[in-house]
Design a protein around this motif. Structure first.
Motif, short mmCIF file in Angstrom:
data_model
loop_
_atom_site.label_atom_id
_atom_site.label_comp_id
_atom_site.label_asym_id
_atom_site.label_seq_id
_atom_site.Cartn_x
_atom_site.Cartn_y
_atom_site.Cartn_z
N ARG A 100 -9.88 22.43 63.47
CA ARG A 100 -10.83 21.86 62.52
C ARG A 100 -10.84 22.58 61.18
N ALA A 101 -10.16 23.69 61.08
CA ALA A 101 -10.15 24.48 59.84
C ALA A 101 -9.47 23.71 58.71
N LEU A 102 -9.82 24.07 57.48
CA LEU A 102 -9.20 23.45 56.32
C LEU A 102 -7.74 23.86 56.23
N SER A 103 -6.91 22.97 55.70
CA SER A 103 -5.51 23.33 55.48
C SER A 103 -5.45 24.28 54.29
N LYS A 104 -4.31 24.93 54.06
CA LYS A 104 -4.15 25.87 52.94
C LYS A 104 -4.42 25.15 51.62
N GLU A 105 -3.88 23.95 51.51
CA GLU A 105 -4.04 23.18 50.28
C GLU A 105 -5.52 22.86 50.03
N GLN A 106 -6.23 22.45 51.07
CA GLN A 106 -7.65 22.12 50.93
C GLN A 106 -8.47 23.36 50.58
N ALA A 107 -8.13 24.49 51.20
CA ALA A 107 -8.88 25.71 50.97
C ALA A 107 -8.67 26.24 49.55
N ASN A 108 -7.49 26.02 48.98
CA ASN A 108 -7.19 26.55 47.64
C ASN A 108 -7.63 25.62 46.51
N LYS A 109 -8.05 24.40 46.81
CA LYS A 109 -8.50 23.47 45.79
C LYS A 109 -9.74 24.01 45.10
N LYS A 110 -9.85 23.74 43.80
CA LYS A 110 -11.01 24.18 43.04
C LYS A 110 -11.67 22.97 42.38
N THR A 111 -12.97 23.06 42.17
CA THR A 111 -13.68 21.98 41.50
C THR A 111 -13.32 22.01 40.02
N THR A 112 -13.57 20.91 39.32
CA THR A 112 -13.25 20.86 37.88
C THR A 112 -14.06 21.89 37.11
N LYS A 113 -15.31 22.09 37.51
CA LYS A 113 -16.18 23.05 36.83
C LYS A 113 -15.62 24.47 36.99
N GLU A 114 -15.16 24.77 38.20
CA GLU A 114 -14.59 26.10 38.46
C GLU A 114 -13.30 26.30 37.67
N GLU A 115 -12.47 25.25 37.57
CA GLU A 115 -11.22 25.34 36.80
C GLU A 115 -11.51 25.62 35.34
N LYS A 116 -12.52 24.92 34.77
CA LYS A 116 -12.90 25.13 33.37
C LYS A 116 -13.38 26.57 33.15
N ARG A 117 -14.19 27.05 34.07
CA ARG A 117 -14.72 28.41 33.96
C ARG A 117 -13.60 29.44 34.00
N LEU A 118 -12.63 29.24 34.89
CA LEU A 118 -11.50 30.17 35.01
C LEU A 118 -10.63 30.15 33.76
N ARG A 119 -10.47 28.94 33.15
CA ARG A 119 -9.69 28.83 31.91
C ARG A 119 -10.40 29.51 30.74
N SER A 120 -11.71 29.30 30.67
CA SER A 120 -12.49 29.84 29.56
C SER A 120 -12.67 31.35 29.66
N PHE A 121 -12.85 31.83 30.87
CA PHE A 121 -13.10 33.26 31.07
C PHE A 121 -12.10 33.85 32.07
N PRO A 122 -10.86 34.09 31.61
CA PRO A 122 -9.86 34.64 32.54
C PRO A 122 -10.23 36.06 32.96
#
Length: 130
Positions: A100-122
């Motif tokens: 039932r665990a998430l696959s590697k791909e599912q676990a590594n996915k990020k939300t759009t908000k999180e992606e923006k935050r990571l881009r803005s504040f590396p």
């Protein structure tokens, strides 16, 4: 009959396995009769060996059937487009939690908000004194 080894059984055909199984079952019946009638101790100790032999034959027989089924499904799936599903008994067992665990791909996915935050504040880099 001596102890049966699984690697010897793997080379046998379906009919040979079934005939061996019948042999072992008749031998087990004879040993059980000897046990009731008060047979020799060596016959009584042989019951366990025969039972284990029957289990080995059953196991190898089942493995052969499952591998044949897997090959058949694989060949049928190659002819079709899309994903084919394995029957439940042919899937890998693992544990309930792992299935039932998430696959590697599912676990590594990020939300759009999180992606923006990571881009803005590396992540900041610091000079470390050696």
């Amino acid at each position: 009959m001596a102890k049966i080894k699984a690697h010897e059984l793997k080379g046998k055909s379906k009919q040979e396995l079934l005939s061996q199984l019948n042999e072992l079952k008749t031998e087990l019946a004879a040993l059980r009769v000897a046990k009731v009638t008060g047979g020799a101790p060596n016959k009584l100790s042989k019951i366990k060996i025969v039972r284990k032999g029957i289990a080995r034959v059953h196991t190898v027989y089942r493995q052969n059937i499952r591998t044949a089924l897997r090959k058949k499904i694989e060949n049928d799936g190659a002819n079709r487009k899309g994903k084919t599903f394995l029957p439940l008994d042919l899937r890998t067992k693992k544990t309930r939690a792992l299935r039932r665990a998430l696959s590697k791909e599912q676990a590594n996915k990020k939300t759009t908000k999180e992606e923006k935050r990571l881009r803005s504040f590396p992540a900041r880099k610091f000079a470390v004194k050696a």
